[in-house]
Scaffold this active site. Structure first.
Site, PDB file in Angstrom:
ATOM      1  N   THR A 325      28.811 -22.215 -65.762  1.00 11.89           N
ATOM      2  CA  THR A 325      29.700 -22.657 -66.484  1.00 11.89           C
ATOM      3  C   THR A 325      29.540 -22.368 -68.053  1.00 11.89           C
ATOM      4  O   THR A 325      28.479 -22.321 -68.531  1.00 11.89           O
ATOM      5  CB  THR A 325      29.621 -24.281 -66.164  1.00 11.89           C
ATOM      6  OG1 THR A 325      30.510 -25.098 -66.899  1.00 11.89           O
ATOM      7  CG2 THR A 325      28.022 -24.722 -66.515  1.00 11.89           C
ATOM      8  N   HIS A 377      14.581 -28.930 -58.108  1.00 14.18           N
ATOM      9  CA  HIS A 377      13.005 -28.890 -58.011  1.00 14.18           C
ATOM     10  C   HIS A 377      12.367 -28.802 -56.561  1.00 14.18           C
ATOM     11  O   HIS A 377      11.187 -28.124 -56.308  1.00 14.18           O
ATOM     12  CB  HIS A 377      12.383 -29.763 -58.755  1.00 14.18           C
ATOM     13  CG  HIS A 377      11.034 -29.235 -59.496  1.00 14.18           C
ATOM     14  ND1 HIS A 377      10.433 -28.169 -58.976  1.00 14.18           N
ATOM     15  CD2 HIS A 377      10.412 -29.570 -60.696  1.00 14.18           C
ATOM     16  CE1 HIS A 377       9.237 -27.720 -59.606  1.00 14.18           C
ATOM     17  NE2 HIS A 377       9.254 -28.797 -60.885  1.00 14.18           N
TER      18      HIS A 377
END
Length: 406
Positions: A325, A377
């Site tokens: 993006t 994560h």
């Protein structure tokens, strides 16, 4: 012969849609394959065309109504356009009837398409001041854009506040509000973003890249590239190729989570976020590893045009393995992009800004860009995320690394 007008058959991932705009009204003649109604889903706008020459007989589902896949939304009467002649003759016999229609058009509801109405509201423009070039005088989005551009370049901005006053006609001390329901796309975006933050262990790591080498490369080959390929050489193709090579080295960044399973993809399908009036959409560059810089640039331009026209297909926006993006085109200096589920990472590009940098003990002014990598994560360790971002940085600062895979 009367036939039913049905909503398109939606893909499995789309439960229902909303009637956005009827381009034809009962009694209006239309030709075969002419656009008659738009159906907005939470991903794309689907177009319904006339099955044959004839007239719209009845509208069953009005604008704003919810429809299911294949549901009847109107009735169509086949036959020559002569079916609508009585209606036309009535208009000729009773010209006074045009006055109420003109008044209805002046309100903006009858003559503005949804995209044009939204753009006009955002720029505080009176629809009556815009000359419509669409069917039956309908004001299109392009008409509004041209009006905005002409106003900004014509130096006539001073009288603008006076023109806006009638729209906000409230007594002193009052604080007006306007409540507008979310579009399906905006509601879908909101749901996905909230879900991404609630279900993923999202973390963001940052770095910065010296854009001078890429800018010099573009400057050197800009004209010859455009002459040979018919497309301008932009930054996004370099970032896409760098990300593709980095994804090969760090498979976890190119993976997704499905329940308790980790799915590793042996291909690179990179989504490129595109901003539209309806919201953010992410069309996908399939098999980016097999694409050259020119192929990537052409596909991005194609997707950008389709996105602005609301003509992106659902298949063009599904199945990506990684997303890029670019907030820099709007002036963003740094941000933390949100994951695009079920992907495990997203790369954020930002504004190129000249900054003083220490180079070999000396201060130099360099065009720098901050990079941000948000990642899940649960799937990606911090070490992998940092190394992935460093790999992209190194390839951009030395573009030969992309070709040599070093």
């Amino acid at each position: 012969m009367s036939t039913e007008i049905k909503a398109p058959v939606f893909p499995e991932s789309v439960a229902e849609g909303t009637v956005a705009t009827w381009h034809k009204q009962p009694g209006e003649a239309c030709s075969r394959d002419e656009l008659i109604v738009d159906i907005e889903t939470d991903k794309v706008v689907l177009e319904v065309v006339a099955p044959a020459d004839g007239v719209i007989e009845e509208i069953v589902k009005g604008e704003g109504d919810t429809v299911e896949s294949g549901e009847v939304i109107g009735k169509f009467k086949e036959g020559a356009a002569g079916e609508s002649k009585p209606a036309e003759s009535k208009k000729e016999e009773a010209p006074a009837a045009e006055a109420p229609k003109a008044e209805a058009a002046a309100s903006g509801d009858a003559i503005l398409s949804p995209a044009a109405r939204k753009l006009a509201e955002e720029n505080n423009i009176d629809p009556n001041a815009i000359k419509g070039t669409g069917k039956d005088g309908r004001v299109t989005k392009e008409d509004v854009q041209n009006h905005v551009e002409n106003k900004s370049s014509g130096g006539a901005a001073a009288p603008q506040p006076a023109a806006q006053m009638p729209e906000v006609n409230v007594a002193a001390g009052e604080r007006p509000e306007k409540r507008v329901p979310m579009t399906r796309l905006r509601a879908s975006i909101a749901k996905r973003l909230v879900n991404a933050q609630q279900s993923a262990a999202m973390l963001t790591t940052f770095n910065e890249v010296n854009m001078a080498p890429i800018m010099e490369l573009r400057k050197q080959y800009k004209e010859s590239f455009e002459k040979r390929h018919g497309i301008k050489l932009g930054f996004m193709s370099f970032f896409t190729k760098a990300a593709t090579e980095a994804l090969k080295r760090f498979p976890a960044v190119n993976a997704s989570i499905d329940g308790n399973d980790m799915v590793y993809h042996g291909y690179q399908d990179i989504g490129v976020a595109v901003s539209t009036d309806r919201g953010l959409v992410v069309p996908v560059l399939r098999d980016s590893d097999a694409m050259g810089l020119a192929d990537i640039e052409k596909k991005i331009v194609e997707y950008g045009t389709k996105a602005k026209e609301g003509k992106l297909g659902i298949e063009e926006m599904t199945g990506g393995t990684f997303t890029i993006t670019n907030g820099g085109i709007f002036g963003s200096l740094i941000s933390t992009p949100i994951l695009n589920p079920p992907q495990t990472a997203i790369l954020g590009m930002h504004k190129i800004q000249e900054r003083p940098m220490a180079v070999n003990g000396k201060v130099e002014i360099l065009p720098m860009m901050y990079l941000a990598l948000s990642y899940d994560h649960r799937m990606i360790d911090g070490k992998e995320a940092v190394q992935f971002l460093v790999a992209i940085k190194e390839m951009l600062e030395d573009p030969a690394r992309i070709l040599l895979d070093v």
